[in-house]
Design a protein around this motif. Structure first.
Motif, PDB file in Angstrom:
ATOM      1  N   PHE A   1       0.938  -0.944   0.091  1.00  0.00           N
ATOM      2  CA  PHE A   1      -0.013  -0.041  -0.108  1.00  0.00           C
ATOM      3  C   PHE A   1       0.973   1.022   0.163  1.00  0.00           C
ATOM      4  O   PHE A   1       2.364   1.410   0.520  1.00  0.00           O
ATOM      5  CB  PHE A   1      -1.159  -0.253   1.260  1.00  0.00           C
ATOM      6  CG  PHE A   1      -1.800  -1.306   1.422  1.00  0.00           C
ATOM      7  CD1 PHE A   1      -3.295  -0.810   0.804  1.00  0.00           C
ATOM      8  CD2 PHE A   1      -1.566  -2.527   1.846  1.00  0.00           C
ATOM      9  CE1 PHE A   1      -4.493  -1.902   0.560  1.00  0.00           C
ATOM     10  CE2 PHE A   1      -2.705  -3.010   1.892  1.00  0.00           C
ATOM     11  CZ  PHE A   1      -3.554  -2.971   1.467  1.00  0.00           C
TER      12      PHE A   1
ATOM     13  N   ARG B   1      -1.351   5.589   2.938  1.00  0.00           N
ATOM     14  CA  ARG B   1      -3.277   4.377   3.382  1.00  0.00           C
ATOM     15  C   ARG B   1      -2.799   2.793   4.258  1.00  0.00           C
ATOM     16  O   ARG B   1      -2.885   2.351   4.663  1.00  0.00           O
ATOM     17  CB  ARG B   1      -2.898   3.700   1.454  1.00  0.00           C
ATOM     18  CG  ARG B   1      -3.901   4.378   0.501  1.00  0.00           C
ATOM     19  CD  ARG B   1      -5.265   5.020   1.331  1.00  0.00           C
ATOM     20  NE  ARG B   1      -5.427   5.659   0.254  1.00  0.00           N
ATOM     21  CZ  ARG B   1      -7.464   6.200   0.295  1.00  0.00           C
ATOM     22  NH1 ARG B   1      -7.672   5.739   1.639  1.00  0.00           N
ATOM     23  NH2 ARG B   1      -7.867   6.605  -0.412  1.00  0.00           N
TER      24      ARG B   1
ATOM     25  N   LYS C   1     -15.968   5.461   4.001  1.00  0.00           N
ATOM     26  CA  LYS C   1     -15.016   6.522   3.276  1.00  0.00           C
ATOM     27  C   LYS C   1     -16.872   7.307   2.717  1.00  0.00           C
ATOM     28  O   LYS C   1     -16.240   8.564   2.223  1.00  0.00           O
ATOM     29  CB  LYS C   1     -14.729   5.714   2.451  1.00  0.00           C
ATOM     30  CG  LYS C   1     -13.314   4.997   2.538  1.00  0.00           C
ATOM     31  CD  LYS C   1     -12.297   6.057   3.031  1.00  0.00           C
ATOM     32  CE  LYS C   1     -10.824   6.123   3.736  1.00  0.00           C
ATOM     33  NZ  LYS C   1     -10.440   6.593   4.476  1.00  0.00           N
TER      34      LYS C   1
END
Length: 359
Positions: free
Chosen positions: A187, A191, A344
Motif C-alpha cells: 500500500f 494508506r 469513506k
C-alpha cells in the motif's frame, strides 16, 4: 477475366479471410476466458487454504497471548508452549479415547445396515414416512447420492489440503510480522495506517470466531455425550464427536449430525427417537444462541440469510472447505466493505442545510 471480376473476387477473398480471422479471434477469446476461469478457481481454492492456515496461526497466537498475560513469560516461550501443548493435548486425547472411539466406529459400521432397515420399517408405519420412502426409493436416491458425493468431493483432497494447511500455519506462526509487513508494503504511504487498522480488525474478528467455534464444539461434545449416554444410545461418544466436528459447518452441520443419532434411537423406539431429537435441538439451540454470541462479541454481526447464501455459494465452488470457511471469509469481506467503502462514503457525504428565508 475482366478487371471488375478480378476486383470482386479479391474482395470476396478478403471478406472470407476477415470472417475467418473474426472466428479465430472469437475462439481465442473464449479459450482465454475458460483458462482464466479455471486459473481463478484453482487460485481461489489456494486462497482458502491460505485462510485456513491463517486461522490455525491465529489460534496459536491467541493461545500464546493468553499464556503471556497469565505468566508474563517471554513471547517465544509462550508460543512454544502454545504449539507444543496443543499437539500434546491432541495426542493425549487420541491415546485416551482412541480405543473407545475406534470400537464404537466399528460397531456403528457393523450396525448401520440394520439401523437403516429398521428406520425404513418404522417410517413405513406412518403415511408421511411411506411417502418419504417412496421418494427415496425412486431415482431420486441416486440423484441425491451423486449430488452429495460431488458436493463433498469438489476440491477437498483431505490429506493433501491438511498437509498444505499445516505447513502454511507453521510458517505464519513462526514469523507473522514478515507476512503482515509484506502486505502493508503493498500500500502507498498514506494508506498504511488504514491497512494496519483493517488487518487488526480482521485479526480480532477471526479470534472471536475461533473462540466461539472451539468452545461450541467442546460444549456440544460434552452435552451430547451426557444426554445420549443417559438415553443408552449406542456409540454415543462417536455421535457426540461427530456432532462437535460438524459444528464447524453452521446451520447445515447440526442437521446432518442429528440424522445418525435419530436413526439409531429409532431402532430402540419411536419415543426414544423423539427424545434424542429434542436433545440435539436443545443442545444446538443453547450453544448457538447463548454461548457462541457471548464469546464472539468481537466479531461483526452477520445476517443469517447472508451466512446461508455464503455457505451455499462456497460449498458449490470449493466443497467442504468452502462451507467451513464461509463464515470467516464473509466476515473478512464485510470488514473490507465497511472500512474501504462505507466509512469513506460517510466521510465524503455532505449534508446540505437549506437556507432560511429572510423575513
Amino acid at each position: 477475366m475482366t478487371p471488375q471480376n478480378n476486383l470482386s473476387s479479391e474482395k470476396n477473398i478478403q471478406k472470407e479471410l476477415t470472417y475467418i480471422q473474426k472466428v479465430w479471434h472469437t475462439v481465442a477469446i473464449v479459450a482465454l476466458l475458460v483458462v482464466v476461469i479455471l486459473i481463478a478457481r484453482v487460485a481461489f481454492n489456494v486462497l482458502l487454504m491460505v485462510l485456513a492456515g491463517v486461522l490455525v496461526s491465529v489460534y496459536f497466537h491467541g493461545l500464546g497471548d493468553i499464556i503471556q498475560r497469565k505468566t508474563n513469560w517471554r513471547r517465544r516461550i509462550c508460543m512454544i508452549i502454545s504449539v507444543g501443548g496443543t499437539f500434546i493435548i491432541l495426542v493425549s486425547l487420541f491415546w485416551l479415547m482412541g480405543a473407545t472411539i475406534s470400537k464404537q466406529i466399528a460397531v456403528l459400521s457393523d450396525t448401520l445396515p440394520h439401523t437403516i432397515n429398521t428406520a425404513k420399517a418404522k417410517l413405513g408405519e406412518t403415511p408421511i414416512g411411506q411417502k418419504i420412502l417412496d421418494y427415496l426409493s425412486d431415482d431420486n436416491s441416486d440423484t441425491l447420492m451423486t449430488t452429495a458425493k460431488s458436493f463433498f468431493n469438489t476440491s477437498f483432497g483431505v490429506l493433501g489440503d491438511i498437509y498444505i494447511i499445516l505447513f502454511l500455519a507453521i510458517f505464519f506462526t513462526s514469523n507473522p510480522n514478515l507476512y503482515k509487513d509484506g502486505m502493508i508494503k503493498l500500500f502507498p504511504e498514506s494508506r498504511k495506517p488504514l491497512a494496519h487498522q483493517v488487518i487488526d480488525r480482521i485479526s480480532h474478528a477471526l479470534k472471536g470466531w475461533l473462540k466461539g467455534m472451539m468452545l461450541s464444539m467442546v460444549l456440544v461434545f460434552i452435552l451430547l455425550s451426557i444426554g445420549l449416554g443417559i438415553m443408552s444410545i449406542p456409540v454415543a461418544l462417536v455421535l457426540a464427536l461427530l456432532t462437535g466436528l460438524l459444528k464447524l459447518i453452521p446451520n447445515f452441520g447440526s442437521l446432518a449430525a442429528m440424522i445418525p443419532g435419530v436413526l439409531l434411537a429409532l431402532t430402540i423406539s419411536t419415543n426414544t427417537a423423539i427424545i434424542v431429537a429434542l436433545i440435539y435441538i436443545v443442545t444446538q439451540t443453547v450453544v448457538s444462541n447463548i454461548v457462541t454470541p457471548i464469546i464472539q462479541n468481537k466479531m461483526i454481526n452477520l445476517p443469517p440469510a447472508l451466512t446461508i447464501l455464503a455457505q451455499v455459494l462456497m460449498g458449490t465452488l470449493s466443497g467442504v472447505l468452502g462451507i467451513i470457511l464461509a463464515v470467516p471469509l464473509l466476515a473478512i469481506v464485510m470488514i473490507l466493505v465497511d472500512e474501504l467503502y462505507v466509512k469513506k462514503l460517510s466521510e465524503t457525504d455532505i449534508v446540505i442545510v437549506p437556507e432560511r428565508s429572510q423575513p
